[in-house]
Design a protein around this motif. Structure first.
Motif, PDB file in Angstrom:
ATOM      1  N   UNK A 193      38.136 -11.541  24.357  1.00 12.44           N
ATOM      2  CA  UNK A 193      37.456 -12.767  24.779  1.00 12.44           C
ATOM      3  C   UNK A 193      38.457 -13.867  25.107  1.00 12.44           C
ATOM      4  N   UNK A 194      39.486 -14.009  24.279  1.00 10.76           N
ATOM      5  CA  UNK A 194      40.509 -15.023  24.541  1.00 10.76           C
ATOM      6  C   UNK A 194      41.274 -14.685  25.813  1.00 10.76           C
ATOM      7  N   UNK A 195      41.626 -13.403  25.980  1.00 13.19           N
ATOM      8  CA  UNK A 195      42.358 -12.992  27.177  1.00 13.19           C
ATOM      9  C   UNK A 195      41.537 -13.242  28.438  1.00 13.19           C
TER      10      UNK A 195
ATOM     11  N   UNK B 164      31.096 -15.934  23.072  1.00 13.58           N
ATOM     12  CA  UNK B 164      30.526 -15.466  21.815  1.00 13.58           C
ATOM     13  C   UNK B 164      30.120 -13.998  21.907  1.00 13.58           C
ATOM     14  N   UNK B 165      29.420 -13.622  22.981  1.00 17.02           N
ATOM     15  CA  UNK B 165      28.979 -12.239  23.157  1.00 17.02           C
ATOM     16  C   UNK B 165      30.173 -11.314  23.333  1.00 17.02           C
ATOM     17  N   UNK B 166      31.171 -11.738  24.112  1.00 19.97           N
ATOM     18  CA  UNK B 166      32.350 -10.908  24.351  1.00 19.97           C
ATOM     19  C   UNK B 166      33.138 -10.689  23.064  1.00 19.97           C
ATOM     20  N   UNK B 167      33.333 -11.754  22.299  1.00 24.49           N
ATOM     21  CA  UNK B 167      34.065 -11.635  21.044  1.00 24.49           C
ATOM     22  C   UNK B 167      33.337 -10.722  20.063  1.00 24.49           C
TER      23      UNK B 167
ATOM     24  N   UNK C 198      33.522  -6.917  22.206  1.00 26.74           N
ATOM     25  CA  UNK C 198      34.814  -6.367  22.617  1.00 26.74           C
ATOM     26  C   UNK C 198      35.979  -6.895  21.796  1.00 26.74           C
ATOM     27  N   UNK C 199      35.718  -7.852  20.923  1.00 26.98           N
ATOM     28  CA  UNK C 199      36.771  -8.385  20.074  1.00 26.98           C
ATOM     29  C   UNK C 199      37.253  -9.745  20.524  1.00 26.98           C
TER      30      UNK C 199
END
Length: 345
Positions: free
Chosen positions: A151-153, A140-143, A146-147
């Motif tokens: 986050x998925x990557x 959640x924080x990464x998305x 950083x988008x």
């Protein structure tokens, strides 16, 4: 007459005392800016406040998601990753490791028990490598910062690292590196105070039971304070970095194309990693100043696996040669993830 000897319930002050270093560091940053560059004080505070407000929805979602999982007892589902064929165990351990919302110290008693009863080191290695890198709060924080794509990557990289480490450990299980892997005594520090985790069946309607409601309240409070203190520190550091660190310097060291910046990002990631959540805003600042995408991914993968809580969890249970393999897997996986995210794979 009232009994004044009873211990009071944990309060915000108690939680403050458990981890004062992040709060102290934030206070020192504010004081230093106030004394050395007074005109920059308000912009620094405003930057941190705006950043916290921007990520507030993600923080709240992460806090309540983790509290719900803890209150329901969903951690018991992790034990199912270590049942069946070894190849299946590795795959399930890597997948669930990337979804586990619990800190390394909470996992130690569970992993210690599994190793003691003969669970394969390969599956444990897969879980160990994936679990520090991603969880619902981290995603959640990464998305939010950083988008979603990053986050998925990172989630894919976390699972991929777990699979790589698990299957390589299985392939070389008979080698001197992985033979007799456990330390004679398995102990660890008590940074989390976990008690017999992963037992029983989940109770999804947790609000019907008072102890589970209390678990939800305490977990939400503790995790909310935990995320706030580290993100506050990270955003203050990000503001200082954007203000005082020349972008040309970052771009010359960690920017550009090729393998060099990615290798450096993986090497720097281990000692420079403050905390998984605090690293996200710092990476955001580094990217704004010229850090390459591949180096950023290598940094977060290598740093996440080798950060102190995750590393201590492994060191506490296995012999140094197995620990060295753990770090080696982390470095190789970080470089491969950096190459893939940077478009070189």
């Amino acid at each position: 007459m009232a009994d004044l000897t009873q211990s009071p319930r944990p309060s915000l002050g108690d939680l403050w005392k458990r981890a004062p270093k992040a709060w102290l560091a934030s206070l020192l940053i504010v004081l230093a800016v106030a004394l050395l560059d007074t005109t920059q004080l308000w912009p620094t505070l405003r930057f941190a406040a705006n950043a916290l407000l921007h990520t507030a929805p993600f923080i709240l979602f992460a806090v309540f998601a983790v509290a719900w999982l803890k209150a329901t007892g969903a951690e018991s589902l992790l034990a199912r990753a270590f049942e069946g064929k070894q190849t299946r165990m590795i795959a399930m351990a890597a997948l669930l490791g990337g979804l586990s919302p619990f800190c390394s110290c909470e996992v130690i008693p569970f992993i210690a028990a599994l190793l003691a009863v003969g669970a394969p080191l390969s599956a444990v290695m897969a879980f160990w490598l994936a679990s520090p890198l991603m969880d619902p709060a981290m995603f959640s924080i990464t998305a939010g910062t950083l988008g979603l794509e990053f986050a998925v990557a990172k989630t894919i990289a976390a699972v991929g690292l777990g699979l790589m480490g698990g299957y390589l450990t299985m392939a070389f299980a008979g080698s001197p590196v992985f033979a007799d892997p456990l330390r004679p005594k398995k102990t660890c520090g008590s940074c989390c105070g976990a008690k017999k985790p992963f037992e029983g069946k989940p109770v999804w309607r947790f609000w019907a039971e008072a102890p589970r409601r209390e678990t939800f309240r305490e977990t939400a409070l503790e995790n909310g304070l935990f995320l706030f203190k580290w993100l506050l520190l990270a955003y203050l550091l990000e503001s200082l970095m954007l203000t005082y660190v020349p972008a040309e310097m970052i771009g010359s060291v960690l920017g550009g194309e090729g393998l060099g910046p990615i290798l450096l990002g993986a090497l720097v990631g281990a000692p420079a990693y403050l905390n998984g959540y605090a690293a996200v805003p710092l990476i955001d600042a580094l990217l704004a100043q010229g850090m390459s995408q591949g180096a950023a991914m290598a940094f977060v993968i290598a740093g996440g696996v080798s950060c102190i809580p995750a590393a201590v969890a492994v060191w506490a249970l296995v012999k140094p040669r197995v620990f060295a393999a753990y770090l080696g897997f982390a470095f190789i996986g970080a470089v491969l993830a950096g190459l893939a995210w940077g478009g070189y794979a």
